[in-house]
Design an enzyme around this catalytic site. Structure first.
Site, short mmCIF file in Angstrom:
data_model
loop_
_atom_site.label_atom_id
_atom_site.label_comp_id
_atom_site.label_asym_id
_atom_site.label_seq_id
_atom_site.Cartn_x
_atom_site.Cartn_y
_atom_site.Cartn_z
CG HIS A 139 -2.01 -1.03 0.94
ND1 HIS A 139 -3.49 -0.63 0.61
CD2 HIS A 139 -2.21 -2.47 0.93
CE1 HIS A 139 -4.10 -1.73 0.37
NE2 HIS A 139 -3.23 -2.76 0.92
CB THR A 140 4.38 2.12 -0.28
OG1 THR A 140 4.71 0.76 -0.91
CG2 THR A 140 4.73 1.70 1.30
N GLY A 168 -4.22 -12.62 -4.62
CA GLY A 168 -3.23 -11.39 -4.55
C GLY A 168 -2.01 -11.51 -5.28
CB SER A 178 -4.72 -13.28 -12.07
OG SER A 178 -5.68 -12.65 -11.42
CB SER A 179 -6.22 -8.01 -12.80
OG SER A 179 -7.24 -8.75 -12.17
CD GLU A 207 -7.52 -4.00 -13.45
OE1 GLU A 207 -8.20 -3.98 -12.43
OE2 GLU A 207 -7.46 -4.71 -14.16
CG ASP A 245 -0.18 -5.35 -8.72
OD1 ASP A 245 0.56 -5.15 -7.57
OD2 ASP A 245 -1.53 -5.25 -8.15
CE1 TYR A 282 -4.99 -1.61 -3.15
CE2 TYR A 282 -6.26 -0.03 -4.17
CZ TYR A 282 -4.85 -0.82 -3.92
OH TYR A 282 -3.81 -0.16 -4.43
C1 GLA Z 1 -2.99 -4.45 -4.94
C2 GLA Z 1 -2.97 -3.16 -5.74
C3 GLA Z 1 -1.51 -2.65 -5.81
C4 GLA Z 1 -0.91 -2.35 -4.39
C5 GLA Z 1 -1.30 -3.47 -3.59
C6 GLA Z 1 -0.71 -3.16 -2.16
O1 GLA Z 1 -2.03 -5.47 -5.33
O2 GLA Z 1 -3.16 -3.71 -7.22
O3 GLA Z 1 -1.54 -1.46 -6.68
O4 GLA Z 1 -1.44 -1.22 -3.91
O5 GLA Z 1 -2.48 -4.00 -3.46
O6 GLA Z 1 0.66 -3.05 -2.04
#
Ligand code: GLA
Length: 379
Positions: free
Chosen positions: A36-37, A124, A127-128, A158, A170, A219
């Site tokens: 979450h950074t 987590g 995949s997307s 997204e 990601d 989120y």
């Molecule tokens: C998901 C989001 C990323 C990131 C993580 C947390 O994977 O797609 O952008 O924020 O959560 O680190």
């Protein structure tokens, strides 16, 4: 299991009776630290995994985009010149990437697509993002965009069309991943530095068995909370804040303070982790992963008791030569453990003991070396 590139090409050939023009493949990811950074303009340290999504593509004369999903045995047909229309499941992700090209004034020609992937969904492991980056590369037939631009197209799909307010981690790791290395990504400048993993380091990914849904989860609320604290502190993003400034801020409620403290401290841990991994400093790696997990549990409040229990067992099984933490957006999904290779059997046993104790059938327990990012091959 046959790899996604071969399956995507085979799906294309089965439906269209000829080979695709090319195939783009992008991997999923596991984040070693820095959670979450990314949307706070901070630092992350993910690596690409040896699972991904492949998109085989060939031209279509009718101007439409026709897609076959080998995994679901389903199809979709849409007009890339028409406004975005959501559609069930995987289809919206495909339509969304096409919609970004359209929104940017880059008309897409008709195309036929075959898609296959082996990143578990809802785990987590992104995949997307792997689908989005592979799609952006496949649709960019003229190869106008570099890897970073393709990642940002997939992120925009997204954010702007699927409706997930994700950051850029990601997609950037899916586009840029390097075999044998994690990437230290500065999510503000998009500067990327490869951090080679020690030869004897195992990356173990264990699915908790609890499926997460980014859209439904908290989120977006976490992201909004971070942005609100940044605004209160008068900084562009929490990347620019430090703990003394947070402590000195008047009128912030306790929850907002904890959310921001996670992000600020996680940024520092991520930079320290890149150095610790490069130096094979196992005790420091374990300490940083434990602190990251505790911060996600107590300050950001995105873990679950069952995941805390799995992390505790795995951390103990490293015997001080490595560490464990939840990885990804939270509220379920996977745990990542880094350990010296000779500890892997002990970690495996610890994971099985955990699943026996909570009464779950063990899911993915996967030991991998970091893989390469986006690759495009002729069909
Ligand atoms: C998901 C989001 C990323 C990131 C993580 C947390 O994977 O797609 O952008 O924020 O959560 O680190």
């Amino acid at each position: 299991m046959i790899d996604p590139v071969a399956r995507a090409a085979a799906a294309f050939r089965t439906v269209h009776g000829e080979a695709p023009a090319r195939i783009a493949h992008a991997p999923g990811r596991v984040n070693l630290i820095g959670e979450h950074t990314d949307y706070n303009d901070g630092f992350v340290l993910p690596c690409a995994i040896d699972r991904g999504t492949a998109v085989a593509i060939g031209p279509a004369a009718d101007g439409m985009i026709s897609v076959t999903s080998a995994d679901y045995d389903e199809t979709d047909v849409f007009d890339p010149a028409a406004p975005f229309q959501p559609a069930p499941g995987w289809r919206s992700h495909v339509r969304a990437v096409a919609a970004v090209f359209r929104a940017r004034g880059l008309p897409l020609a008709g195309a036929r697509l075959g898609i296959a992937g082996d990143v578990p969904q809802g785990a987590g492991l992104s995949s997307s993002a792997s689908l989005g980056v592979a799609l952006a590369a496949a649709l960019d037939g003229e190869q106008r965009f570099d890897a970073t631009e393709l990642a940002l197209i997939a992120q925009a799909a997204e954010n702007d069309f699927v409706g997930v307010a994700c950051g850029n981690m990601d997609q950037l790791i899916a586009a840029h991943g390097q075999a044998g290395a994690a990437l230290l990504i500065d999510c503000r400048t998009l500067a990327i530095k490869a951090v080679a993993l020690p030869e004897d380091m195992a990356v173990l990914i264990i699915h908790s068995g609890i499926t997460r849904g980014l859209v439904e989860s908290a989120y977006n609320a976490r992201r909004a909370a971070c942005e609100a604290v940044a605004a209160r502190l008068g900084v562009k993003a929490l990347r620019d804040a430090d703990l003394p400034a947070l402590a000195a801020a008047a009128g912030l409620d306790a929850v907002a303070c904890r959310r921001a403290r996670h992000v600020i401290s996680e940024n520092a841990r991520t930079l320290a982790m890149a150095a610790a991994v490069a130096a094979s400093d196992w005790p420091q790696i374990g300490t940083l992963m434990a602190a990251s997990h505790a911060s996600m549990r107590d300050d950001f409040e995105i873990t679950l008791p069952e995941i805390d229990a799995l992390v505790a067992r795995l951390a103990a099984a490293t015997g001080g030569i490595g560490g464990a933490r939840m990885t990804g957006g939270g509220f379920g999904g996977c745990v990542v453990a880094l350990a010296r290779g000779d500890r892997v059997p002990a970690l495996h046993a610890a994971a099985l003991a955990h699943f026996a104790s909570v009464g779950r059938v063990p899911g993915l327990i996967h030991s991998c070396r970091p893989a390469a990012g986006l690759q495009i091959t002729p069909g």
